[in-house]
Enzyme design. Structure first.
Site, PDB file in Angstrom:
ATOM      1  N   SER A 139      71.387  41.217  37.514  1.00  0.00           N
ATOM      2  CA  SER A 139      71.913  39.883  37.842  1.00  0.00           C
ATOM      3  C   SER A 139      73.143  39.435  37.057  1.00  0.00           C
ATOM      4  O   SER A 139      73.726  38.401  37.375  1.00  0.00           O
ATOM      5  CB  SER A 139      70.808  38.838  37.691  1.00  0.00           C
ATOM      6  N   SER A 158      71.906  37.521  40.591  1.00  0.00           N
ATOM      7  CA  SER A 158      71.647  36.100  40.738  1.00  0.00           C
ATOM      8  C   SER A 158      72.587  35.203  39.924  1.00  0.00           C
ATOM      9  O   SER A 158      72.627  34.003  40.161  1.00  0.00           O
ATOM     10  CB  SER A 158      70.217  35.810  40.300  1.00  0.00           C
ATOM     11  N   LYS A 213      74.502  29.736  33.052  1.00  0.00           N
ATOM     12  CA  LYS A 213      73.663  29.859  34.235  1.00  0.00           C
ATOM     13  C   LYS A 213      72.545  28.830  34.111  1.00  0.00           C
ATOM     14  O   LYS A 213      72.031  28.592  33.011  1.00  0.00           O
ATOM     15  CB  LYS A 213      73.102  31.283  34.291  1.00  0.00           C
TER      16      LYS A 213
END
Ligand SMILES: [Mg+2]
Ligand SMILES: [Zn+2]
Lengths: 466, 468, 93
Positions: free
Chosen positions: B160, B136, B61
């Site tokens: 997330s 996210s 990420k």
């Protein structure tokens, strides 16, 4: 009517740890800009603080020396505000759970002791350095740009907050000097004003003599000398008295002390009052000082300056006692024999003037100089004192020269002695060498000891031969 | 020919060990898949062409700092930012020989549940490109689900990792707070952020967790794992006590199709030998979300103050420092960070602290105690990970509160610092449903064992139907 | 629990965000709705409940005072939007 000043101090002191408070960049002063930085002290994304164990130990040590309680649990908070020298947008400081709380310092004074309350002593990090360019020599006003050096960013700082227990500018100055000497002796800070490793803010208000109300106070920031502190406070006291006596009201404001400038320009107007949004620093855990850590710190504290001032007061007047201790010269004083006042004066004045490091001086030898100082010429003494810090310094070498060695001065006295002691002279000439000592003694007596014995010896022998 | 859609990380490392494929071939296969499908999915923000290391490639990420490789956290305010250091998790992956495939898309500063808040455009769900991948960590979940990475790392503050894993039909672990270093992770909410693996299988998840977990001297909030991370083997649940928290399973807004799959999975736990019972979390679910939306924004308002255009990141030039700050931050932050920064500043500001932040911290204590009580009677608590399956792009973008509700079930255990594993447990409307398994602190091994046994029994095919 | 326009402007100032009128308008509505929802925590009487600021009950984690190398100057300045010599340059305060 007469007015009583009410003064409180906030002192920031750099700890002389090897590394910064929350990263392991080396601390230091005067290195090339931005050469002592890392992701933590530059606040790069994702960087996290790791506390410096020694800074915590030293803050505890200072707290103990200031008679504080060491909190069983201390917490770091974030103080949020934007400024280019504050890279994270928050300063890691301590808020309602500081390391050291409610201490007090009994400060000796010319007319007895004053107890100055220590509200708290907490640990925080220093900001970076900004240089303001294009304005009037580095002044913030009128600058067209600022340059930031993060070498200082994150240097450990102890903030000490006193109660408003100080009642004159002179007392404030003496307290600050005593505190400076204390941190230096604890070995936790150089407390060098010029390098900014010790800085003060002072809160000043005045009230009618005898009342115990607390009136609106103003804060003087960024003072970096004892005399400036005294001046600034005195000026502020007079300003406030002036306002009250003219029937006005003092406004709460923060003033920036500018040496030599008559007024102190406001730093922050009160409507711009800050909202720091303190909250517990979630990247750090609480500190619960272990007993061993506290006791270790306690064991490292020697006799404190105020205790020594009290001890010396017994043999000296207060001014000298305080001066010796707060200038770090009392140790030499104590190991130098002789008349106490005389020793104190020489150590405080002549030696200080000669810029001699007291630790380098041999007390016994210094004692001899002081003992002889009325018998020898001023410039000779000055010369001797100037050399008293040199390794292997011997008073004799200087005292010898300092005495009368000039034959033309000595001969008349010698002849007089020879004339007055025919028997002994005859005995000597008859081979009784030992008699010479007696004759030398007579010459010394005649010259009240100001004659150089070596020279007297030579001259006597010469004259007795003829 | 390597089938990146099916290949698990465990299988991939087998191929490498047996020299059946080279690191270069493996890396190339994924870059090929990215070439082929990422135009549509937009799971990646950056890819790395040359593999460094002898292991199975991994995607990060974009919240994870990678030395010399652009790291933006999905924000314009970090456009072009090249970290000068590696996050600890990145360093540990390097040490383990895992080459970096690329950096994946995310909601800006991990603030969001759909990856639509990325300043670089949304990521799409491999099961249906008209749907969001969740967020996210939507880029990481979509990459693994869409065969664009064998495994990936995400970060989980308020769901997330768990929620996008659920919405993309893959496995996601939000580890016990303090077991994975946050050093080098672009901070959102420090007391909640945790990095976790997103993988195709539970065993892959355990393998990656084993690599990244453990105390880090650069993050004082980390601890050593009390026990070694075990690769789950057992395919039964004998002796396991499974609790079904009423509130987490009956919350309003849970879609019937989601409940159906989850209930089937709970039934399966019984069949596998677990002892299943009901329990309650009276206030944790009702107050978890409000608590989270006070604590996280408050910490975020402070964590995002460093983006000021002074030391890095783009700057909007102005004549005074204050204008420079205000213009740089206004231009650099998207709406969601702005909302949360202001909400946090408000909750912390003079006069409101006690009512908001202070009160929320006490609610957090209440939630901890409720979970602790439930976990005295049960080893694992089960529920849906998210009330809904993947929703259409744009469905919730102009209603922040509706978006926040997508994490209503994932957030409560996070507030208590508890680990949570999401595994796919079925389909509803042709879209994956996630099962959330929650245990006590440091119970990752139990979660892996439970997840693995269920995974075997469920036989869920993690390859999106349209791509089979 | 609504937030006033002035309060929005106040927190925007605190947070150094220059908002357009349109943003102020929109954020005032959205923040009011969110505050309404989160204000729910006020419904609980939690007097006597200890706050939790950390999921783990740890304390006293620190490092010895041993220097580690700092960044080379060029790396420190590598991402700087503006510099002058070895300094970061910013507009005047
Ligand atoms: Mg301070
Ligand atoms: Zn540093």
């Amino acid at each position: 009517m007469s007015w009583e000043p009410v003064i409180g101090c906030e002192i920031h002191v750099h700890l002389k740890t090897r590394t910064k408070m929350f990263c392991r960049c080396p601390t230091g002063f005067g290195e090339p800009e931005n050469t002592r930085t890392c992701p933590v002290c530059l606040a790069h994304p994702g960087a996290l603080p790791v506390p410096n164990a020694r800074a915590i130990e030293w803050t505890i040590k200072l707290g103990l020396a200031l008679g504080c309680e060491i909190a069983p649990r201390a917490v770091f908070h974030r103080k949020n505000y934007f400024y280019p020298d504050n890279p994270k947008g928050y300063q890691i400081s301590q808020y309602d759970e500081p390391l050291c709380i409610s201490g007090s310092l009994a400060m000796p004074g010319p007319d007895g002791e004053t107890t100055i309350g220590i509200v708290r002593a907490h640990l925080e990090e220093d900001a970076a350095k900004s240089v303001h360019m294009g304005g009037a020599e580095g002044r913030i006003h009128g600058a067209d740009r600022s340059l930031i050096d993060f070498n200082r960013s994150g240097t450990p700082l102890v903030e000490i907050v006193t109660a408003p227990d100080i009642h004159s500018s002179e007392q404030a100055k003496r307290f600050l000097q005593l505190l400076r000497q204390t941190v230096r002796e604890l070995g936790i800070s150089d407390a060098e004003m010029q390098e900014g490793s010790m800085r003060f803010d002072v809160n000043v208000s005045v009230r009618p003599e005898g009342s115990d109300e607390l009136r609106t106070r103003t804060e003087l920031k960024n003072i970096n000398s004892f005399n400036f502190a005294a001046q600034g406070i005195e000026r502020e006291i007079q300003r406030q008295i002036g306002i009250y006596e003219a029937g006005g009201e003092v406004e709460q404001e923060t003033l920036h002390f500018v040496p030599g400038r008559e007024d102190a320009p406001p730093l922050r107007s009160k409507e711009e009052a800050q909202d720091y949004r303190y909250f517990p620093e979630p990247d750090l855990l609480p500190i619960e000082p272990p007993v061993e850590m506290v006791e270790q710190a306690r064991s490292e504290i020697g006799e404190l300056p105020q205790e020594r001032i009290r001890r010396l007061e017994a043999e000296l007047d207060f001014g000298l006692a305080e001066g010796l201790v707060t200038s770090g010269r009392d140790e030499l004083y104590s190991r130098t024999p002789g008349d106490r006042r005389a020793v104190a004066n020489v150590v405080m004045n002549e030696l200080a003037a000669a810029g001699i490091d007291p630790r380098a001086v041999d007390g016994a030898e210094l004692g001899k100089l002081i003992e002889a100082r009325d018998r020898i010429a001023r410039d000779a003494l000055t010369k001797a004192l100037a050399a008293s810090g040199e390794p292997g310094f011997s008073a004799e070498d200087y005292l010898g020269e300092a005495l009368i060695a000039d034959a033309s001065e000595l001969d008349p006295v010698i002849e007089q002695v020879i004339a007055a002691n025919e028997e002994q002279v005859a005995a000597y000439r008859g081979g009784k060498e030992g008699v010479l000592g007696f004759l030398v003694g007579q010459v010394m007596k005649e010259t009240q000891g100001k004659a150089n014995p070596r020279v007297v010896n030579e001259r006597l022998r010469a004259k007795l031969k003829s | 020919m390597i089938d990146t859609l099916r290949l698990t990380a465990e299988q991939a490392s087998g191929l490498l060990e047996r020299k059946e494929v080279s690191v270069a071939e493996l890396h190339a296969a994924y870059l090929g898949a990215i070439e082929q499908r990422d135009g549509e999915l937009h799971a990646y923000l950056t890819t790395v062409s040359e593999p460094e290391g002898d292991g199975v490639p991994v995607a990060f990420k974009d919240v994870i700092s990678t030395r010399g490789v652009e790291t933006t956290a999905g924000s314009k305010i970090l456009a072009g930012f090249r970290p000068v250091y590696d996050a600890t998790v990145a360093a540990r992956c390097k040490q383990a020989g895992l080459p970096l495939l690329g950096k994946t898309n995310m909601d800006e500063f991990a603030m969001g549940s759909s990856t639509e808040n990325s300043a670089y455009g949304p990521t799409r769900n491999p099961w249906n490109p008209e749907r969001v991948p969740g967020g996210s960590s939507g880029g990481s979940a979509a990459a693994v689900s869409g065969g664009l990475a064998p495994w990936a790392l995400g970060s989980d503050t308020g769901g997330s990792v768990k929620q996008p894993a659920a919405l993309c039909g893959v496995v996601g672990l939000r580890p016990t707070y303090g077991t994975v270093s946050r050093f080098g992770i672009v901070a959102f909410a420090s007391s909640l952020d945790q990095v976790g693996p997103i993988t195709k299988t539970v065993r892959d998840c355990a393998l990656l967790y084993r690599i990244i977990a453990g105390r880090d001297r650069c993050d004082t909030t980390t601890v050593d794992l009390p026990e070694h991370v075990e690769l789950p083997e057992a395919d039964d649940l004998k002796g396991l006590r499974v609790g079904v928290p009423k509130e987490l399973n009956e919350a309003e807004g849970i879609e019937p199709g989601v409940s159906a799959s989850v209930n089937a999975a709970i039934e399966l736990c019984r069949e596998l030998g677990a002892e299943v019972g009901e329990c309650e979390l009276p206030r944790s679910v009702e107050f978890g979300l409000p608590c989270y939306y006070l604590i996280a924004p408050s910490e975020a308002s402070s964590n995002l103050a460093r983006y000021d255009g002074v030391r890095y990141g783009p700057r909007v030039p102005r004549d005074s420092i204050r204008e420079m700050y205000e213009q740089t931050r206004d231009a650099g932050f998207g709406d969601e960070p702005k909302r949360r920064i202001m909400l946090g500043a408000y909750a912390l500001s003079a006069g409101y602290y006690e009512a908001f932040y202070g009160q929320a911290q006490k609610v957090r204590t209440v939630i901890r105690d409720e979970f602790a009580a439930a976990l005295e009677r049960f080893d694992v608590l089960v529920s849906p990970t998210s009330p809904t399956v993947a929703f259409p792009l744009g469905a919730k973008t102009d209603n922040p509160l509706a978006m926040y509700l997508s994490d209503v079930l994932a957030i409560p255990p996070n507030m208590a610092g508890l680990p949570g594993l999401s595994i796919p447990c079925g389909l509803s409307e042709g879209l994956p449903v996630g099962l959330q398994l929650v245990g006590p602190q440091f119970s990752e091994n139990v979660l892996f064992r439970t997840g693995h046994a269920l995974e075997q029994a469920l036989g869920f095919d993690s390859v999106p139907e349209r791509l089979r | 629990m609504a937030i006033s326009r002035d309060e929005v402007l106040h927190v925007a100032r605190l947070a150094r965000l220059a908002l357009t009128d349109e943003e102020v308008e929109r954020f005032q509505q959205q923040l009011s709705a969110i505050l309404e929802a989160v204000g729910k925590v006020g419904e609980l009487d939690l007097s006597g409940v200890e706050p939790t600021s950390h999921p783990l009950e740890l304390s006293n984690v620190w490092a010895e005072d041993e220097p580690r190398p700092s960044l080379p100057l060029e790396e420190a300045l590598q991402n700087a939007p503006d510099r002058e010599g070895g300094y970061f340059r910013v507009p005047p305060a």
